[in-house]
Design an enzyme around this catalytic site. Structure first.
Site: not given
Ligand code: TPP
Ligand code: MG
Lengths: 172, 587
Positions: B53, B115-116, B165, B483
């Site tokens: 993502e 959940f999630q 949802k 760097m």
């Protein structure tokens, strides 16, 4: 116009009109904590139920550049309608309300009542051994009253934080 | 009844189509399945399946930065949303318009540690311009249109819309984009006329003027770059760009002094230090640009054009702030300059350019390609020479290679340079290149990378292969987090703590494992052939360029130092500035 760049931090009372929607207070508080500005006091309540607008009063402190930043950052939040620095925008009235609980008996109890009278505090609850005083005024007045109550059996204080409004006929 | 009833998921897809969205960068999961189902049934928007993502957000950023349009992301709840946080923060820091749709557990489960479930609006509040949680399907379409409006107007930024949802599944009424306005949010476009006149007068009377322009010019649109170029040429004044602003003014022009700031050119930084009037156009006096604040351009009057009032007087107090859109304000300034027939003071300007010429003669980016080891600067110089004939888009990762790319790739047009400036996100370049390539099929898109950074989002090579996007990853492989190593050399006594990138993969084989093409250059004389081959292949290519491990990126203003205190590649060691204890604490 160029900005004042002096380095002296002063206290400012800022009024913010916001849409009363979920998370709006978290946005304002998150902005202060995320950017390291301090909050000396904060009050919030809906002031126009029809339009679902709330008014937040924040007392903060900072140099003129920081105060300008705070105002600009607040104005940038999407649900914010208006930000006004009441400290610089003309005369204003500032008030705070405190509920002060004092417990005691005998002479100290009488003495607390006498002082409350001088401060024009109202007794809003009383038992044989306690009073709850309600006092409205400037933060300094509240501080002075609370200091005097300390040796007289002060047990609890609840304060609203400062609310403020400009003097004269104009709205924010 | 003319109002259309549909499910929330259908509304989301219709809203995207009505917003003219071409691509959605996303990754499915339980909480967005209804939206994926709606996507399955339509051809109006193309979904680009990424591999992480974070990659989705960076791809959307690459798309947005190379087109000026809003980039769109779709991720699931919980880990999908938290994985997007780095990209959102990146977009916020660089003012990139993104709309990120996140799935959420059903409204009745919110707050139950389902959940999630993650508090997505809570987590993303400080890293978005604004965010929404939609709790009423009849507000859904309106909210998405508003999200697009907020993302692209004013100072652009990322906006999250969190979508439970059950809302995706319920029926409601769709509202079109034409109805969107906002009762509080309305960015100011027009600058204050008096401030504009005052600014132009200051500029006209300047003896040592400079234009300093940033990413705001690019965000304002093509017209802003055209107007900036016109104004700079009319005045004959020098101009420098920030890292974010490269391309807003043609780099090959003789009035261009190169980039300024920590790894900017000697001439740009000294001109900033010594100027008497500075016109800052859509830049924000970032600490990488100003160096030590109390020594920043001490004798100049400063004019600042910015659409975001909070950028003004934040780090540096300015004399003439102008709040407004860059293009709108520049147009007004040009108008004043012409109407009042202003002319630069020719004698003063000649002297100023004479001074600048002396600084330029220092040739601060010079390097010597000697021996058998490829200098990173040489690799980029060859890349520039071989690609400058065609319209090339460059993205980068973060590190020395990024700064060298900024110094050696020259941009004639805006929207050709995509780099993570504000956040400095390693792993930005490859997914960004994918977004750029989708928007510009047939154009050459190169991610200038470091071997450490590229491993942070290497999985996106798979995305490039799947969608037949012939992006080129050009790795300057110095086997160090260069760097970091450079700072350890300069600040920490050469103790290279954990900055050696050991156990590196074979990048050629790695490319092949992903069904991409791998190429390698180890000697200077191989450079041109490898670059030509990379350009000729119409597939994703990874080029592993073995470069000098110990090369440092100069000029460098050490942290806590002022513009005039630059370390130069060939400077007199005795006279080079060192880092103070106060500087050591700075990033
Ligand atoms: C996500 C992330 N983690 C850590 C850093 C700190 N950091 C900045 S540059 C750098 C090294 C990059 O190494 P490489 O990609 O090989 O580039 P080089 O400097 O060698 O060109 C690191 C670790 C960062 N910018 N981003
Ligand atoms: Mg490296």
């Amino acid at each position: 116009m160029a900005i004042a760049t002096d380095q002296i931090a002063r206290s400012h009372t800022i009024a913010i009109l916001v849409d009363n929607e979920a998370g709006v207070l978290a946005r304002v508080i998150g902005l202060f904590s995320g950017r390291g500005y301090n909050i000396e006091s904060l009050t919030v309540a809906e002031v126009d139920a029809g339009r679902r607008v709330s008014r937040i009063t924040v007392v903060t402190s900072g140099t003129p550049m920081i105060i300008e930043q705070i105002k600009a950052q607040l104005s940038r939040l999407v649900p914010v309608h208006r930000v006004s620095d009441l400290t610089v925008e003309g005369p204003r009235v500032e008030r705070e309300l405190a509920l002060v609980k004092v417990a005691g008996k005998g002479e100290t109890r009488v003495e607390s009542l006498r002082i409350a009278d001088i401060f024009r505090a109202r007794v809003v609850d009383s038992t044989n051994t306690s009073f709850v005083f309600e006092l409205t005024g400037s933060a300094e007045k509240l501080n002075a009253f609370i200091d005097l109550m300390r040796p007289l059996g002060l047990v609890d204080v609840s304060r609203t934080g400062i609310v403020a409004i400009s003097r004269g006929p104009n709205p924010l | 009844m003319s109002e259309t009833q549909m499910t929330g998921a259908e509304m989301i897809v219709k809203a995207l189509a009505d917003q003219g969205v071409e691509f959605v960068f996303g990754y499915p999961g339980g909480a967005v399945l209804p939206i994926y189902d709606a996507l399955f049934k339509t051809n109006s928007v193309r979904h680009i399946l990424v591999r992480h993502e974070q990659g989705a957000v960076h791809s959307a950023e690459g798309y947005a930065r190379s087109t000026g349009k809003v980039g769109v992301v779709l991720v699931t709840s919980g880990p999908g949303a938290t994985n997007a946080v780095t990209g959102l923060t990146d977009a916020l820091m660089d003012s990139i318009p993104i709309v990120c749709l996140t799935g959420q557990v059903a409204t009745h489960l919110i707050g139950n540690d389902a959940f999630q479930e993650a508090d997505t609006t809570g987590i993303t509040r400080p890293c978005t311009k604004h965010n929404y949680l939609v709790k009423d399907v009849n507000q859904l379409a309106r909210t998405i249109h508003e999200a697009f409006y907020v993302a692209r107007t004013g100072r652009p930024g990322p906006v999250v819309v969190d979508l439970p949802k059950d809302i995706q599944l319920s029926l409601g009424t769709y509202a079109g984009p034409e109805k969107v306005s906002h009762r509080t949010y309305a960015p100011r476009m027009q600058g204050d006329t008096r401030a504009i006149e005052q600014a132009v007068e200051l500029l006209a009377n300047a003896k040592k003027p400079i234009f300093y322009s940033g990413g705001g010019v690019i965000n304002s649109g093509d017209k802003a770059s055209e107007l900036l170029t016109k104004f700079v040429r009319m005045t004959g004044y020098p101009i420098t760009n920030t890292l974010m602003g490269l391309g807003a003014y043609p780099a090959s022009d003789k009035q261009f002094l190169g980039m300024l700031g920590m790894h900017g050119t000697y001439e740009a930084n000294l001109a900033m230090h010594q100027c008497d009037v500075m016109l800052c156009v859509g830049a924000r006096f970032d600490d990488r640009v100003t160096g030590r604040l109390d020594a920043f351009s001490p004798n100049s009057k400063k004019i600042h054009i910015d659409i975001d009032p909070s950028s003004v007087n934040k780090n540096v107090a300015v004399d003439v702030p102008i709040i407004g859109d860059v293009a709108t304000v520049l147009e007004a300034m040009i108008d004043v300059w012409q109407k009042r027939s202003y002319k630069a003071d020719p004698a003063a300007l000649k002297q100023w350019w004479g001074q600048i010429g002396e600084w330029r003669a220092r040739d601060c980016l010079a390097f010597r390609q000697e021996g058998a080891i490829i200098k990173p600067q040489y690799a980029l110089q060859r890349l520039y020479e071989l690609t400058k004939g065609q319209d090339t888009f460059i993205t980068t990762e973060v590190g020395q290679h990024q700064m060298w790319a900024a110094q050696f790739m020259k941009f004639e047009k805006p929207n050709r340079w995509m780099t993570s400036g504000g956040l400095g996100t390693m792993g930005y370049g490859l997914p960004a290149a994918i977004g750029v390539q989708l928007a510009h099929p047939g154009k050459l898109v190169v991610d200038v990378a470091g071997e450490a950074s590229i491993l942070m989002n290497i999985q996106e090579l798979s995305t490039a292969v799947q969608h037949r996007l012939p992006v080129k990853v050009f790795i300057l492989n110095n086997q160090y987090m260069g760097m970091v190593r450079q700072w350890q050399e300069l600040l920490h006594g050469g103790r290279y703590s954990e900055s050696y990138t050991a156990a590196l993969p074979d990048f050629v084989k790695l490319a092949e494992a992903f069904h991409a093409v791998g190429l390698r250059a180890t000697k200077p004389e191989e450079m041109d052939d490898v670059i030509k081959e990379m350009m000729a292949v119409d597939r994703p290519v990874v080029v592993d360029v073995a470069v000098d491990q110990k090369e440092n990126c100069y000029p460098m203003i050490p942290s806590g130092r002022a513009h005039y205190e630059m370390i130069l590649a060939d400077g007199d060691a005795q006279k080079q500035p060192t880092i103070t204890d106060a500087g050591l604490a700075l990033v």
